[in-house]
Design an enzyme around this catalytic site. Sequence first.
Site, PDB file in Angstrom:
ATOM      1  N   GLY A  43      45.849  38.055  33.471  1.00 40.93           N
ATOM      2  CA  GLY A  43      46.799  38.308  34.552  1.00 40.93           C
ATOM      3  C   GLY A  43      46.906  37.231  35.619  1.00 40.93           C
ATOM      4  CD  GLU A  98      41.692  40.340  38.991  1.00 41.00           C
ATOM      5  OE1 GLU A  98      42.348  39.568  38.266  1.00 41.00           O
ATOM      6  OE2 GLU A  98      40.990  41.258  38.537  1.00 41.00           O
ATOM      7  CG  ASP A  99      46.059  40.273  37.865  1.00 36.29           C
ATOM      8  OD1 ASP A  99      44.982  40.750  38.262  1.00 36.29           O
ATOM      9  OD2 ASP A  99      46.563  40.571  36.769  1.00 36.29           O
ATOM     10  CG  ASP A 102      44.631  50.232  40.399  1.00 37.55           C
ATOM     11  OD1 ASP A 102      44.905  50.878  41.423  1.00 37.55           O
ATOM     12  OD2 ASP A 102      44.797  50.700  39.263  1.00 37.55           O
ATOM     13  CE  LYS A 130      48.568  48.788  41.324  1.00 36.07           C
ATOM     14  NZ  LYS A 130      48.569  49.555  40.085  1.00 36.07           N
ATOM     15  CB  VAL A 152      53.713  45.843  40.212  1.00 29.46           C
ATOM     16  CG1 VAL A 152      54.127  46.743  41.356  1.00 29.46           C
ATOM     17  CG2 VAL A 152      52.291  45.330  40.441  1.00 29.46           C
ATOM     18  NE  ARG A 164      49.570  39.032  29.876  1.00 24.57           N
ATOM     19  CZ  ARG A 164      48.613  39.759  30.462  1.00 24.57           C
ATOM     20  NH1 ARG A 164      48.465  39.710  31.755  1.00 24.57           N
ATOM     21  NH2 ARG A 164      47.802  40.507  29.750  1.00 24.57           N
TER      22      ARG A 164
HETATM   23  P1  IMP Z   1      40.811  47.629  39.031  1.00 25.52           P
HETATM   24  O1  IMP Z   1      39.494  47.397  38.370  1.00 25.52           O
HETATM   25  O2  IMP Z   1      41.194  49.072  39.040  1.00 25.52           O
HETATM   26  O3  IMP Z   1      40.911  47.018  40.402  1.00 25.52           O
HETATM   27  O4  IMP Z   1      41.916  46.996  38.085  1.00 25.52           O
HETATM   28  C1  IMP Z   1      42.181  45.656  38.116  1.00 25.52           C
HETATM   29  C2  IMP Z   1      42.837  45.171  36.853  1.00 25.52           C
HETATM   30  O5  IMP Z   1      43.725  46.142  36.271  1.00 25.52           O
HETATM   31  C3  IMP Z   1      43.696  43.980  37.214  1.00 25.52           C
HETATM   32  O6  IMP Z   1      42.990  42.798  36.993  1.00 25.52           O
HETATM   33  C4  IMP Z   1      44.890  44.116  36.294  1.00 25.52           C
HETATM   34  O7  IMP Z   1      44.645  43.403  35.092  1.00 25.52           O
HETATM   35  C5  IMP Z   1      44.988  45.582  35.983  1.00 25.52           C
HETATM   36  N1  IMP Z   1      46.004  46.227  36.814  1.00 25.52           N
HETATM   37  C6  IMP Z   1      45.801  47.099  37.827  1.00 25.52           C
HETATM   38  N2  IMP Z   1      46.948  47.503  38.370  1.00 25.52           N
HETATM   39  C7  IMP Z   1      47.934  46.858  37.697  1.00 25.52           C
HETATM   40  C8  IMP Z   1      49.382  46.852  37.819  1.00 25.52           C
HETATM   41  O8  IMP Z   1      50.014  47.513  38.662  1.00 25.52           O
HETATM   42  N3  IMP Z   1      50.035  46.050  36.946  1.00 25.52           N
HETATM   43  C9  IMP Z   1      49.404  45.299  35.996  1.00 25.52           C
HETATM   44  N4  IMP Z   1      48.060  45.268  35.865  1.00 25.52           N
HETATM   45  C10 IMP Z   1      47.339  46.051  36.705  1.00 25.52           C
HETATM   46 MG    MG Z   2      45.640  43.231  32.926  1.00 20.85          MG
END
Ligand code: IMP
Ligand code: MG
Length: 180
Positions: A43, A98-99, A102, A130, A152, A164
């Site tokens: 990402g 990081e992209d 969440d 988020k 998103v 992407r």
């Molecule tokens: P976390 O561990 O819940 O913070 O998730 C992070 C990872 O989930 C990111 O590095 C993304 O690859 C993916 N991710 C979370 N939310 C989204 C979104 O809205 N769109 C696309 N990828 C997401």
């Molecule tokens: Mg991803």
Amino acid sequence: MEKYLGEIVINRKQIKEKVKELAEKISRDYKGKSILIIGILRGAIIFLADLVRELKIPLEIDFMVVSSYGSSTKTSGIVRILKDLDQDVKNRHLLLVEDIIDTGLTLNYLIRNLKARNPASLEVCALLSKEGKQRVPLEIKYLGFSIPNCFVVGYGLDFNEKFRNLPDIYFLKEEAISEG
Ligand code: IMP
Ligand code: MG
């Protein structure tokens, strides 16, 4: 697939300005130092590619591939390293790119994992976060945008590996998630 795209959340012009602003801050903060940029595949690639071209400090780039168990739109919190860094990070200044954040569980795991390798410093640069979703407290020194709690895509972010390549960031419609 395009029928699954909702409104644009952040357009390419806003992204471009923000990337410049973040790069200026980072270049200022690390003046006189050299850093190792760590990109989290896949990402972060587009964001990372734009960011590094605006940075005015000496840098190297390395990548990690991680996978977190769970469905395509939800993280489980259990992270597996599929590809580790090629470099030794001891005594180096690390900037994790990081992209999107969440729940924060992926990043939380990576931060703990990298800190255990005794870097000189470790900071995070994330394009998106988020609102109200973080389940672990995280300190993000360089953050692009806070967005509402929706899925998103675009500018590196995928849904089942699609979208992407879009230059702008879009909301993904609910039916995409339910129809898979
Ligand atoms: P976390 O561990 O819940 O913070 O998730 C992070 C990872 O989930 C990111 O590095 C993304 O690859 C993916 N991710 C979370 N939310 C989204 C979104 O809205 N769109 C696309 N990828 C997401
Ligand atoms: Mg991803």
